[in-house]
Design a protein around this motif. Structure first.
Motif: not given
Length: 214
Positions: A82-90
């Motif tokens: 989940r956090r990889n997805v959010l980090k990549n979005r940022l």
């Protein structure tokens, strides 16, 4: 502002300050850095506030009365994904922000409006309506131009048939917007989709952007 174990209620203009993962239940949240817009989150979107970004590099400001739910701790591999997805979005949003200030102010307004349409726009028929979450001053600040120049460019967009001549920001012919301006986001979207790589920003990174008007 008040907080329960899982639900957080914030008034318009308040800042979300607690590190963690959240889903927006109601309202709009603007992620900003150095007073520049990075992205918007709307109802149903998930945002992440890392520990080392709580010191001022990123700011999460609600643009109307907003309710969020704090996501629970989960199994490590689930949280990592989940956090990889959010980090990549940022990261993708920051890539767009760097590009943003390399183009003229008129194009910056086009790109900002297209970004808002993608992130929080409400499609109505063939058009896309942007909720009233930004003042003209904020839009001028985000594209680094004066109020007078913004009014001039807004009139040009009306005359060219890109936006409605009424109040607010109604993008006419949303498919045309996507075909003309969508390629600006393609490379950033590729970063976002590349969830197998660990794309992140070191804590010491500081974001700087140019401020030329035209």
């Amino acid at each position: 502002m008040y907080k329960t174990d899982e639900i957080i209620h914030l008034k318009k203009h308040e800042i979300l300050e607690w590190p963690g993962d959240y889903t927006v239940l109601k309202g709009y949240v603007a992620c900003k850095t150095a007073e520049h817009l990075v992205y918007f989150a709307k109802q149903g979107d998930t945002i992440m506030i890392p520990e080392h970004f709580s010191q001022g590099l990123l700011q999460f400001q609600v643009k109307e009365d907003t309710t969020l739910v704090s996501l629970p701790e989960e199994k490590p591999y689930v949280m990592l994904e989940r956090r990889n997805v959010l980090k990549n979005r940022l990261m993708a949003s920051l890539i767009m922000r760097v590009r943003f200030f390399s183009i003229p102010a008129k194009e910056r307004l086009y790109v900002l409006l297209f970004q808002l349409g993608r992130e929080i726009g409400i499609e109505a028929g063939t058009d896309c309506y942007i909720p009233d979450v930004l003042t003209q001053k904020e839009i001028g600040d985000y594209i680094s131009c004066t109020r007078e120049y913004l009014c001039t460019v807004r009139k040009q967009l009306m005359d060219e048939g890109w936006i409605d001549k009424g109040k607010g920001w109604k993008l006419l012919g949303w498919e045309r917007w996507k075909s003309h301006w969508g390629d600006r986001f393609l490379e950033a979207d590729n970063v976002l989709q590349n969830s197998e790589e660990s794309l992140w920003i070191e804590p010491e990174l500081r974001f700087h952007a140019g401020t030329s008007q035209k």
